[in-house]
Motif scaffolding. Structure first.
Motif, short mmCIF file in Angstrom:
data_model
loop_
_atom_site.label_atom_id
_atom_site.label_comp_id
_atom_site.label_asym_id
_atom_site.label_seq_id
_atom_site.Cartn_x
_atom_site.Cartn_y
_atom_site.Cartn_z
N UNK A 1 12.45 48.26 -45.35
CA UNK A 1 12.26 48.44 -46.80
C UNK A 1 13.46 47.91 -47.58
N UNK A 2 14.65 48.15 -47.06
CA UNK A 2 15.86 47.66 -47.72
C UNK A 2 15.88 46.12 -47.71
N UNK B 1 20.63 58.86 -59.66
CA UNK B 1 21.78 58.89 -60.55
C UNK B 1 21.67 57.92 -61.69
N UNK B 2 20.61 57.17 -61.73
CA UNK B 2 20.45 56.22 -62.81
C UNK B 2 19.19 56.58 -63.56
N UNK B 3 19.26 56.46 -64.81
CA UNK B 3 18.10 56.76 -65.63
C UNK B 3 18.01 55.74 -66.73
N UNK C 1 23.48 49.47 -56.00
CA UNK C 1 23.86 49.98 -54.68
C UNK C 1 23.25 51.35 -54.41
N UNK C 2 23.16 52.21 -55.44
CA UNK C 2 22.62 53.54 -55.22
C UNK C 2 21.13 53.47 -54.89
N UNK D 1 19.36 55.01 -51.80
CA UNK D 1 18.21 55.91 -51.96
C UNK D 1 17.12 55.57 -50.95
N UNK D 2 16.94 54.29 -50.67
CA UNK D 2 15.94 53.88 -49.67
C UNK D 2 16.31 54.46 -48.31
N UNK D 3 17.56 54.30 -47.93
CA UNK D 3 18.02 54.81 -46.63
C UNK D 3 17.92 56.32 -46.57
N UNK D 4 18.34 56.99 -47.65
CA UNK D 4 18.30 58.45 -47.70
C UNK D 4 16.87 58.95 -47.58
#
Length: 184
Positions: free
Chosen positions: A66-67, A94-96, A106-107, A111-114
């Protein structure tokens, strides 16, 4: 836009076409899973204290796929002369933004990995240390695992001590040289 991991479902009134579609989808899922298993095994830490976990390895392989799709889409956007890849903010860590969209960063990659890590072990928490308040951080929520504590070494991380110490020394020397005006 990210490519779907699997092709969209095809609808058909004929049961033979439906069974062919299901068979094709099953083959694609099997191929994707086999590839995820290979990649996941490559990501396994083969050191004392780290036991193989097939579920986590598979999730890591899916996360890598996915990454890779996200990075491919980002590079395609940049190659086309656009600013980057716009993604939805729903579920972002963390982004909106008032538009509900933001540029992939990067986050989003993490998020994909998490997401895949939490699917493999739902009870494991993920805490974004940089999003903690100073009070939360000082209370220990941004926990740090020592490689050594006194004379006791942490089995899982002590093998990284020499490398980490060498990197720390190099970084300190670099900062010192730059601070004295000797560096670039």
């Amino acid at each position: 836009k990210l490519q779907p991991a699997l092709p969209p479902q095809r609808s058909s009134n004929s049961s033979s076409s439906s069974s062919n579609s299901a068979s094709s989808d099953a083959q694609q899922v099997a191929a994707l899973t086999a590839a995820a298993d290979v990649v996941g095994q490559l990501l396994q830490n083969h050191h004392q204290g780290f036991l193989p976990n097939v579920r986590q390895q598979r999730a890591a392989g899916y996360a890598a796929a996915e990454l890779a799709q996200a990075v491919q889409a980002l590079l395609a956007e940049r190659a086309a002369g656009r600013q980057g890849l716009w993604v939805g903010s729903a579920g972002a860590s963390g982004q909106g933004g008032s538009s509900g969209r933001h540029l992939f960063g990067w986050r989003d990659a993490m998020d994909i990995v998490v997401k895949w890590r939490q699917l493999s072990e739902p009870a494991d928490q993920v805490v974004w240390v940089d999003l903690l308040t100073p009070r939360e951080f000082e209370a220990g929520f941004g926990s740090h695992t020592p490689m050594y504590s006194g004379q006791t070494k942490c089995v899982r991380y002590a093998m990284n001590f020499e490398r980490a110490m060498q990197l720390a020394k190099e970084c300190l020397l670099e900062v010192r040289v730059q601070g004295l005006g000797f560096g670039g």
